[in-house]
Design a protein around this motif. Structure first.
Motif, mmCIF file in Angstrom:
data_model
loop_
_atom_site.group_PDB
_atom_site.id
_atom_site.type_symbol
_atom_site.label_atom_id
_atom_site.label_comp_id
_atom_site.label_asym_id
_atom_site.label_seq_id
_atom_site.Cartn_x
_atom_site.Cartn_y
_atom_site.Cartn_z
ATOM 1 N N GLY A 1 2.133 -4.136 3.671
ATOM 2 C CA GLY A 1 1.576 -2.832 3.993
ATOM 3 C C GLY A 1 2.356 -1.733 3.292
ATOM 4 O O GLY A 1 2.597 -1.791 2.099
ATOM 5 N N LYS A 2 2.775 -0.754 4.081
ATOM 6 C CA LYS A 2 3.534 0.360 3.503
ATOM 7 C C LYS A 2 5.042 0.207 3.711
ATOM 8 O O LYS A 2 5.798 1.133 3.469
ATOM 9 N N GLU A 3 5.481 -0.980 4.135
ATOM 10 C CA GLU A 3 6.875 -1.195 4.502
ATOM 11 C C GLU A 3 7.826 -1.394 3.329
ATOM 12 O O GLU A 3 9.030 -1.270 3.491
ATOM 13 N N LYS A 4 7.340 -1.747 2.134
ATOM 14 C CA LYS A 4 8.215 -1.971 0.973
ATOM 15 C C LYS A 4 7.782 -1.084 -0.194
ATOM 16 O O LYS A 4 7.294 -1.582 -1.207
ATOM 17 N N PRO A 5 7.978 0.202 -0.089
ATOM 18 C CA PRO A 5 7.566 1.062 -1.206
ATOM 19 C C PRO A 5 8.411 0.807 -2.449
ATOM 20 O O PRO A 5 9.604 0.532 -2.358
ATOM 21 N N TRP B 1 2.748 7.306 -4.792
ATOM 22 C CA TRP B 1 1.722 6.493 -4.133
ATOM 23 C C TRP B 1 1.107 5.478 -5.103
ATOM 24 O O TRP B 1 0.855 4.335 -4.725
ATOM 25 N N SER B 2 0.894 5.890 -6.355
ATOM 26 C CA SER B 2 0.268 4.978 -7.309
ATOM 27 C C SER B 2 1.183 3.780 -7.611
ATOM 28 O O SER B 2 0.700 2.694 -7.921
ATOM 29 N N GLN B 3 2.483 3.952 -7.525
ATOM 30 C CA GLN B 3 3.421 2.838 -7.730
ATOM 31 C C GLN B 3 3.485 1.915 -6.507
ATOM 32 O O GLN B 3 3.839 0.744 -6.630
ATOM 33 N N ASN B 4 3.133 2.435 -5.363
ATOM 34 C CA ASN B 4 3.211 1.661 -4.126
ATOM 35 C C ASN B 4 1.935 0.875 -3.832
ATOM 36 O O ASN B 4 1.972 -0.071 -3.050
ATOM 37 N N ARG B 5 0.827 1.228 -4.448
ATOM 38 C CA ARG B 5 -0.438 0.512 -4.269
ATOM 39 C C ARG B 5 -0.467 -0.662 -5.248
ATOM 40 O O ARG B 5 -0.971 -0.551 -6.358
ATOM 41 N N ARG B 6 0.107 -1.785 -4.847
ATOM 42 C CA ARG B 6 0.293 -2.895 -5.785
ATOM 43 C C ARG B 6 0.361 -4.231 -5.076
ATOM 44 O O ARG B 6 0.495 -4.310 -3.848
ATOM 45 N N ALA B 7 0.280 -5.274 -5.899
ATOM 46 C CA ALA B 7 0.564 -6.650 -5.467
ATOM 47 C C ALA B 7 1.568 -7.196 -6.470
ATOM 48 O O ALA B 7 1.367 -7.076 -7.681
ATOM 49 N N ASP B 8 2.649 -7.770 -5.969
ATOM 50 C CA ASP B 8 3.711 -8.305 -6.825
ATOM 51 C C ASP B 8 3.693 -9.839 -6.758
ATOM 52 O O ASP B 8 3.598 -10.420 -5.681
ATOM 53 N N ILE B 9 3.827 -10.460 -7.918
ATOM 54 C CA ILE B 9 3.949 -11.932 -7.997
ATOM 55 C C ILE B 9 5.438 -12.239 -7.982
ATOM 56 O O ILE B 9 6.190 -11.785 -8.861
ATOM 57 N N SER C 1 0.853 -1.192 0.000
ATOM 58 C CA SER C 1 0.000 0.000 0.000
ATOM 59 C C SER C 1 0.888 1.240 0.000
ATOM 60 O O SER C 1 2.094 1.153 0.186
ATOM 61 N N ASP C 2 0.261 2.381 -0.186
ATOM 62 C CA ASP C 2 1.040 3.615 -0.080
ATOM 63 C C ASP C 2 1.180 3.979 1.399
ATOM 64 O O ASP C 2 0.703 3.271 2.271
ATOM 65 N N GLU C 3 1.828 5.094 1.670
ATOM 66 C CA GLU C 3 2.167 5.460 3.041
ATOM 67 C C GLU C 3 1.005 6.054 3.836
ATOM 68 O O GLU C 3 1.099 6.197 5.050
ATOM 69 N N ARG C 4 -0.080 6.397 3.167
ATOM 70 C CA ARG C 4 -1.190 7.038 3.859
ATOM 71 C C ARG C 4 -1.973 6.011 4.658
ATOM 72 O O ARG C 4 -2.231 4.914 4.185
ATOM 73 N N GLY C 5 -2.347 6.350 5.847
ATOM 74 C CA GLY C 5 -3.098 5.449 6.721
ATOM 75 C C GLY C 5 -2.182 4.823 7.758
ATOM 76 O O GLY C 5 -0.960 4.889 7.675
ATOM 77 N N SER C 6 -2.801 4.165 8.739
ATOM 78 C CA SER C 6 -2.026 3.547 9.817
ATOM 79 C C SER C 6 -1.362 2.265 9.327
ATOM 80 O O SER C 6 -1.741 1.683 8.312
ATOM 81 N N ALA C 7 -0.386 1.804 10.076
ATOM 82 C CA ALA C 7 0.327 0.579 9.717
ATOM 83 C C ALA C 7 -0.632 -0.606 9.702
ATOM 84 O O ALA C 7 -0.575 -1.447 8.786
ATOM 85 N N GLU C 8 -1.525 -0.669 10.670
ATOM 86 C CA GLU C 8 -2.476 -1.785 10.749
ATOM 87 C C GLU C 8 -3.431 -1.779 9.557
ATOM 88 O O GLU C 8 -3.697 -2.814 8.945
ATOM 89 N N TYR C 9 -3.937 -0.604 9.224
ATOM 90 C CA TYR C 9 -4.860 -0.489 8.104
ATOM 91 C C TYR C 9 -4.164 -0.909 6.804
ATOM 92 O O TYR C 9 -4.726 -1.655 6.000
ATOM 93 N N ASN C 10 -2.940 -0.444 6.596
ATOM 94 C CA ASN C 10 -2.219 -0.749 5.364
ATOM 95 C C ASN C 10 -1.819 -2.222 5.275
ATOM 96 O O ASN C 10 -1.791 -2.785 4.183
ATOM 97 N N LEU C 11 -1.522 -2.853 6.412
ATOM 98 C CA LEU C 11 -1.248 -4.295 6.388
ATOM 99 C C LEU C 11 -2.496 -5.061 5.954
ATOM 100 O O LEU C 11 -2.413 -5.985 5.142
ATOM 101 N N ALA C 12 -3.642 -4.664 6.489
ATOM 102 C CA ALA C 12 -4.898 -5.334 6.119
ATOM 103 C C ALA C 12 -5.221 -5.091 4.637
ATOM 104 O O ALA C 12 -5.624 -6.021 3.919
ATOM 105 N N LEU C 13 -5.035 -3.870 4.161
ATOM 106 C CA LEU C 13 -5.313 -3.547 2.757
ATOM 107 C C LEU C 13 -4.346 -4.314 1.835
ATOM 108 O O LEU C 13 -4.760 -4.862 0.805
ATOM 109 N N GLY C 14 -3.089 -4.378 2.205
ATOM 110 C CA GLY C 14 -2.115 -5.129 1.420
ATOM 111 C C GLY C 14 -2.476 -6.607 1.349
ATOM 112 O O GLY C 14 -2.331 -7.247 0.307
ATOM 113 N N GLN C 15 -2.984 -7.155 2.449
ATOM 114 C CA GLN C 15 -3.390 -8.562 2.467
ATOM 115 C C GLN C 15 -4.591 -8.787 1.542
ATOM 116 O O GLN C 15 -4.637 -9.767 0.798
ATOM 117 N N LYS C 16 -5.540 -7.855 1.568
ATOM 118 C CA LYS C 16 -6.710 -7.974 0.686
ATOM 119 C C LYS C 16 -6.288 -7.908 -0.787
ATOM 120 O O LYS C 16 -6.830 -8.626 -1.629
#
Length: 170
Positions: free
Chosen positions: A145-149, A159-167, A105-120
């Motif tokens: 989450g936002k830990e690996k931009p 931010w648009s480059q950080n909102r992703r899922a990588d295979i 996820s991007d850096e906006r939002g809390s760490a917990e929220y971004n971990l959950a969003l990254g998992q989704k």
């Protein structure tokens, strides 16, 4: 002794009277030695190593490994269907290969929220891969989450480059 002297004198006379052989006829001119025609030698070419498709820079499995998302969203866009179908079909034929889908996820939002969003996001991509033929056990979904931009910066371009899922292949 007289016999010996006579024999020696006769031998000397006969040796002096020897005829010389006639000169040899000149030899026919010999054509310049032609090198034997070279036999074509097949070039020994080492076979190119066969790369798995996910390591071949010209293959879609190598080139398209990231799925980008809109802000606060985890819906996979139709633009990624071709790439995800290719990954899913490949995994269906290579049961021994396992991949990890890393949600970010991007850096906006809390760490917990971004971990959950990254998992989704990771789970959404995993679901498409499984629908396309990958086995559930081949695909692991994790979140950073936002830990690996991917891009540094505090603007929409980063931010648009950080909102992703990588295979990620092995």
């Amino acid at each position: 002794m007289k016999n010996i002297l006579t024999c020696a004198a006769a031998a000397a006379l006969l040796g002096a009277c020897a005829t010389t052989p006639p000169p040899a006829a000149p030899a026919a001119p010999v054509a310049a030695a032609q090198p034997a025609p070279a036999k074509p030698v097949a070039a020994v070419v080492a076979p190119a190593p066969v790369l798995p498709p996910y390591k071949d820079p010209s293959n879609i499995l190598y080139k398209e490994r990231s799925v980008f998302f809109d802000f606060d969203n985890y819906t996979v866009k139709p633009v990624y269907n071709t790439a995800l179908t290719a990954h899913g079909k490949f995994l269906s034929t290579a049961a021994d290969i396992k991949v990890r889908v890393e949600g970010n996820s991007d850096e906006r939002g809390s760490a917990e929220y971004n971990l959950a969003l990254g998992q989704k996001r990771a789970e959404a991509v995993k679901k498409v891969l499984v629908v396309q033929g990958a086995k559930e056990a081949q695909v692991e979904a994790v979140s950073f989450g936002k830990e690996k931009p991917k891009a540094e910066g505090h603007n929409e371009a980063a931010w648009s480059q950080n909102r992703r899922a990588d295979i990620v292949y092995p």
